[in-house]
Design a protein around this motif. Sequence first.
Motif, PDB file in Angstrom:
ATOM      1  N   PHE A  74       0.831  -1.206   0.000  1.00 64.16           N
ATOM      2  CA  PHE A  74       0.000   0.000   0.000  1.00 64.16           C
ATOM      3  C   PHE A  74       0.869   1.261   0.000  1.00 64.16           C
ATOM      4  O   PHE A  74       0.535   2.257  -0.651  1.00 64.16           O
ATOM      5  CB  PHE A  74      -0.943  -0.002   1.200  1.00 64.16           C
ATOM      6  CG  PHE A  74      -2.087  -0.966   1.067  1.00 64.16           C
ATOM      7  CD1 PHE A  74      -2.914  -0.947  -0.042  1.00 64.16           C
ATOM      8  CD2 PHE A  74      -2.340  -1.904   2.060  1.00 64.16           C
ATOM      9  CE1 PHE A  74      -3.968  -1.842  -0.162  1.00 64.16           C
ATOM     10  CE2 PHE A  74      -3.385  -2.797   1.941  1.00 64.16           C
ATOM     11  CZ  PHE A  74      -4.207  -2.776   0.833  1.00 64.16           C
ATOM     12  N   GLN A  92     -10.665  -5.484  -0.668  1.00 65.55           N
ATOM     13  CA  GLN A  92     -10.398  -5.100   0.713  1.00 65.55           C
ATOM     14  C   GLN A  92     -11.597  -5.228   1.643  1.00 65.55           C
ATOM     15  O   GLN A  92     -11.437  -5.225   2.861  1.00 65.55           O
ATOM     16  CB  GLN A  92      -9.859  -3.669   0.747  1.00 65.55           C
ATOM     17  CG  GLN A  92      -8.519  -3.544   0.048  1.00 65.55           C
ATOM     18  CD  GLN A  92      -7.910  -2.163   0.197  1.00 65.55           C
ATOM     19  OE1 GLN A  92      -8.109  -1.472   1.200  1.00 65.55           O
ATOM     20  NE2 GLN A  92      -7.179  -1.722  -0.805  1.00 65.55           N
ATOM     21  N   GLY A 247      -4.540  -0.623   4.527  1.00 63.74           N
ATOM     22  CA  GLY A 247      -4.640   0.386   3.473  1.00 63.74           C
ATOM     23  C   GLY A 247      -4.561   1.807   3.985  1.00 63.74           C
ATOM     24  O   GLY A 247      -4.208   2.725   3.241  1.00 63.74           O
ATOM     25  N   GLY A 250      -1.182   3.331   3.532  1.00 60.22           N
ATOM     26  CA  GLY A 250      -0.959   3.819   2.177  1.00 60.22           C
ATOM     27  C   GLY A 250      -1.620   5.164   1.953  1.00 60.22           C
ATOM     28  O   GLY A 250      -1.041   6.051   1.305  1.00 60.22           O
TER      29      GLY A 250
END
Length: 385
Positions: A74, A92, A247, A250
């Motif tokens: 990510f 996800q 995530g 990221g």
Amino acid sequence: MDFGFDAADEEFRARARAWLADRLGPGGAFADLRGLKTPEDAGRRRAWERELGAGGWIGLGWPEDSLTRQVVWFEEYARAKAPDPLGIVGEQLLAPTLLRHGTPEQRERYLPGIASGEVIWCQGYSEPGAGSDLASVRTVAAPAPDGEGWLVSGQKTWTSLSQWADWCFVLARTEPGSQRHAGLSLLLLPMDQEPGRIDVRPIRQLDGASEFSEVFFDGARSVDVLGAVGDGWRVAMTLLSFERGAGMLGRQIGYERELDAVLRAAASSGADRDPVLREALTRQWADLRVMRANALRTLGTAEPGTAAVAKLVWGNWHQRLGELAIQVQGLAGAFAAGAAHEPDGYPLTPAQHTLLFSRADTIYGGSDQIQRNIIAERVLGLPRG
């Protein structure tokens, strides 16, 4: 948790970085998609999704891979300014929920299409009058007369990627007369149905793009139920718990890039010499590092309220950044893109886009009020309001 990257993680990072650079860098087959946020060219975005699947980059969070590798991917994906993936909802949200609540047959049926990048999913949760208060959903489903699945009727809204999606998971009432959390089921249905069964109406944004839609179901056929019939609330909450996992680290790389742009703009305009703005910018810089430390500290934990705290922190941080992005430019920040709407939408600068988009950060994915209720009731043990 004691979080760190070992030599194998760094080798994986180098491989991910090289793969992304080869495809998104100058001369790369997908260089035209670098930095894009809206999936206007669905054909190119689907091609990118299939490229990710062929490279084995979809599904790193599924059981066989480590949490650190998810974080590495990510982070490198964000650093490469790769386009927002069309398959994010399937990869996800739905896939981890299938692994938790799905049958072996359901996993075998749905996971390969997500992993290959061939099948795009959207999420049918919010409705008019049932956004943050998701338990108020009024979409209903009844058993099909022929005994094959369920027939779904109702309306969903703010359904991201729905105009490009192949499938949708829909939270609907399958028990007539049920109230609130009871009598709900999570239904899986194909978006390609006979005319009139599903009507997707894109919602136009200020910048002319349409990333989400209203979706109307009129007897649309669902072919599967994820989890037990009537147990949809528990399954739906499991799914939402995956929304703020690895995530998020990221996403913070993207936040850092946005903050750097604001700092450069402040230096260019001289706004960084204003003590009030300078203090605000310094606070943003420090808070971003606290945000990352907290994300690393809580990664992989299932403590009640962890996701709610994270949502409160990043939603409000990003809103403050959006305001600062315009403030540091002075009047030029408000008018840099032109003074009038154009036929294809108002041409926003990056700073204007950050300001306007960030207004929704404290609403979507659960409003601030809902997050505070979760913390108060589930963490602090306060009585329900």
